[in-house]
Design an enzyme around this catalytic site. Sequence first.
Site, PDB file in Angstrom:
ATOM      1  NE  ARG A   1      -4.362  -1.512   2.282  1.00  0.00           N
ATOM      2  CZ  ARG A   1      -4.751  -0.967   2.124  1.00  0.00           C
ATOM      3  NH1 ARG A   1      -5.344   0.518   1.504  1.00  0.00           N
ATOM      4  NH2 ARG A   1      -5.660  -2.565   2.050  1.00  0.00           N
TER       5      ARG A   1
ATOM      6  CB  THR B   1      -2.032   7.256  -2.524  1.00  0.00           C
ATOM      7  OG1 THR B   1      -2.001   6.050  -3.084  1.00  0.00           O
ATOM      8  CG2 THR B   1      -1.561   8.133  -3.344  1.00  0.00           C
TER       9      THR B   1
END
Length: 225
Positions: free
Chosen positions: A117, A121
């Site tokens: 991840r 964002t």
Amino acid sequence: MESHISALNAQMDRITVLEQDRALLNLMTIIRDRNTNDREFSAAVEKIVRRLITSALNHVPAEEYTITTPIDKPFKGIRFTKGVCGVSILRAGACMEQALRDTWTGRLSFGKLLIQRDEETSIAKIYYSKLPTGISNDIVLLLEPMLATGGSVIKAVENLTSNGVPEESIVLVNVVSSKKGLEVVSGRFPGLKIVSAAVDAELTAQNYISPGLGDFGDRYYGTSC
Ligand code: URA
């Protein structure tokens, strides 16, 4: 009349949750227990993963195959008609590879995907992808022990389909799913099959599966301290 093999191939539902027998519940209790140490955790996980892989292999198509036994009698059996590729979502997915090697007798290859991840964002991004040539002809077991929000799995399935693997040829193998993750992933990919040992009701604010088992990778690889 439909042959027993086509019935076998058709009977598996898209989402399979392993039978919740006592042996499995005992293993799940061990891996969920905060007092279980890393060695006990990985030993119990390996037993669960063997059961998951065996179930997932039911999705490999087969045909009737009759052999002759040593006492000269025919036996109407089966043989698989496709090879298998195990694709691990690193790092936790790699813990399922040995069980696949031990369980599957046919043509076998492995691929790896490193998906993380983005901290700013929160969007899952592929940092490394290595897939075998010819993967598009195989049944792909996508190995990811924890299905939380579904972000990494969506990225992985997109990567596989863009490499020519039909959605219908992918089987996600996982130990614990969140209800939300299952809904998101199966809604997004109607052809995807999923095999799981447990479905948990909740996700925490930090996207841990609840009640869950904590950080799978840290516990399996002994990196929690
Ligand atoms: N990954 C983990 O290791 N644990 C969770 O609960 C969710 C994702």
